[in-house]
Design a protein around this motif. Structure first.
Motif, PDB file in Angstrom:
ATOM      1  N   GLY A  75      12.273 -68.173  30.421  1.00  0.00           N
ATOM      2  CA  GLY A  75      12.167 -67.317  29.245  1.00  0.00           C
ATOM      3  C   GLY A  75      10.793 -66.719  28.997  1.00  0.00           C
ATOM      4  O   GLY A  75      10.596 -65.998  28.030  1.00  0.00           O
ATOM      5  N   TYR A  86      10.936 -63.071  34.460  1.00  0.00           N
ATOM      6  CA  TYR A  86      10.882 -64.189  33.516  1.00  0.00           C
ATOM      7  C   TYR A  86      11.110 -65.510  34.239  1.00  0.00           C
ATOM      8  O   TYR A  86      11.924 -65.589  35.157  1.00  0.00           O
ATOM      9  CB  TYR A  86      11.959 -64.034  32.437  1.00  0.00           C
ATOM     10  CG  TYR A  86      11.744 -62.830  31.558  1.00  0.00           C
ATOM     11  CD1 TYR A  86      10.994 -62.926  30.390  1.00  0.00           C
ATOM     12  CD2 TYR A  86      12.276 -61.589  31.906  1.00  0.00           C
ATOM     13  CE1 TYR A  86      10.785 -61.820  29.584  1.00  0.00           C
ATOM     14  CE2 TYR A  86      12.069 -60.479  31.112  1.00  0.00           C
ATOM     15  CZ  TYR A  86      11.319 -60.596  29.948  1.00  0.00           C
ATOM     16  OH  TYR A  86      11.110 -59.497  29.166  1.00  0.00           O
ATOM     17  N   LYS A 131       7.828 -64.199  30.200  1.00  0.00           N
ATOM     18  CA  LYS A 131       7.491 -63.080  31.083  1.00  0.00           C
ATOM     19  C   LYS A 131       6.135 -63.378  31.710  1.00  0.00           C
ATOM     20  O   LYS A 131       5.133 -63.549  31.018  1.00  0.00           O
ATOM     21  CB  LYS A 131       7.437 -61.772  30.296  1.00  0.00           C
ATOM     22  CG  LYS A 131       7.267 -60.555  31.172  1.00  0.00           C
ATOM     23  CD  LYS A 131       7.385 -59.288  30.350  1.00  0.00           C
ATOM     24  CE  LYS A 131       7.367 -58.062  31.227  1.00  0.00           C
ATOM     25  NZ  LYS A 131       7.552 -56.841  30.416  1.00  0.00           N
TER      26      LYS A 131
END
Length: 156
Positions: free
Chosen positions: A128, A125, A130
């Motif tokens: 935040g 990540y 991926k």
């Protein structure tokens, strides 16, 4: 997949980082908006900056050597060439501070070398989000790391 063969940790790490980062001689914003140039170099970079391939190769070498030094200083156990290269690539990407605070390093220094390698895929990540590129990179770093377990030639 990274195939280390009989290369030294430095050759493996340089190949891994260069392959994951790719060479771009004009500054650009990475997937989370950080100005970046060369092989993922971010320190003081501004959009509009340019560099020659030779400058980028020197930056890459200098940075990989520095991150490898940091990894060696933080690791309380001897590392195989493959482990050192995998952790250097990881630290190059996430920074020394994140490596130093990681569960990965705690496991490594507790002697759980396999568990440490298996922590790498958790780091996929950025801000935040991926990122598929990080999923691929961490899987390759994990495979490289695990390939070095049991090797008697430590590189620290």
């Amino acid at each position: 997949m990274i195939r280390p063969g009989k290369k030294t940790w430095l050759a493996i790490a340089l190949s891994a980082v260069a392959g994951f980062e790719g060479l771009r001689t004009t500054a650009y914003n990475d997937p989370v908006g950080i100005p970046t140039i060369c092989f993922g170099y971010t320190h003081g970079v501004q959009i509009g900056d340019t560099a020659t391939p030779e400058q980028c190769e020197q930056l890459l070498t200098d940075e990989v050597v520095q991150y490898a030094h940091d990894v060696s200083n933080l690791a309380a156990v001897p590392l195989s060439h493959e482990e050192k290269a995998a952790y250097t690539s990881f630290a190059y990407n996430v920074g020394t501070g994140a490596f130093e605070r990681s569960t990965l390093l705690r496991k490594l220094n507790a002697g759980d070398r396999r568990g440490a390698c298996n922590e790498l895929p958790r780091w996929v990540y950025a801000k935040g989000i991926k990122l598929p590129g990080l999923v691929k990179r961490r899987a390759a770093e994990r495979d490289l790391c695990l390939s070095g377990l049991g090797n008697e030639h430590a590189s620290n």
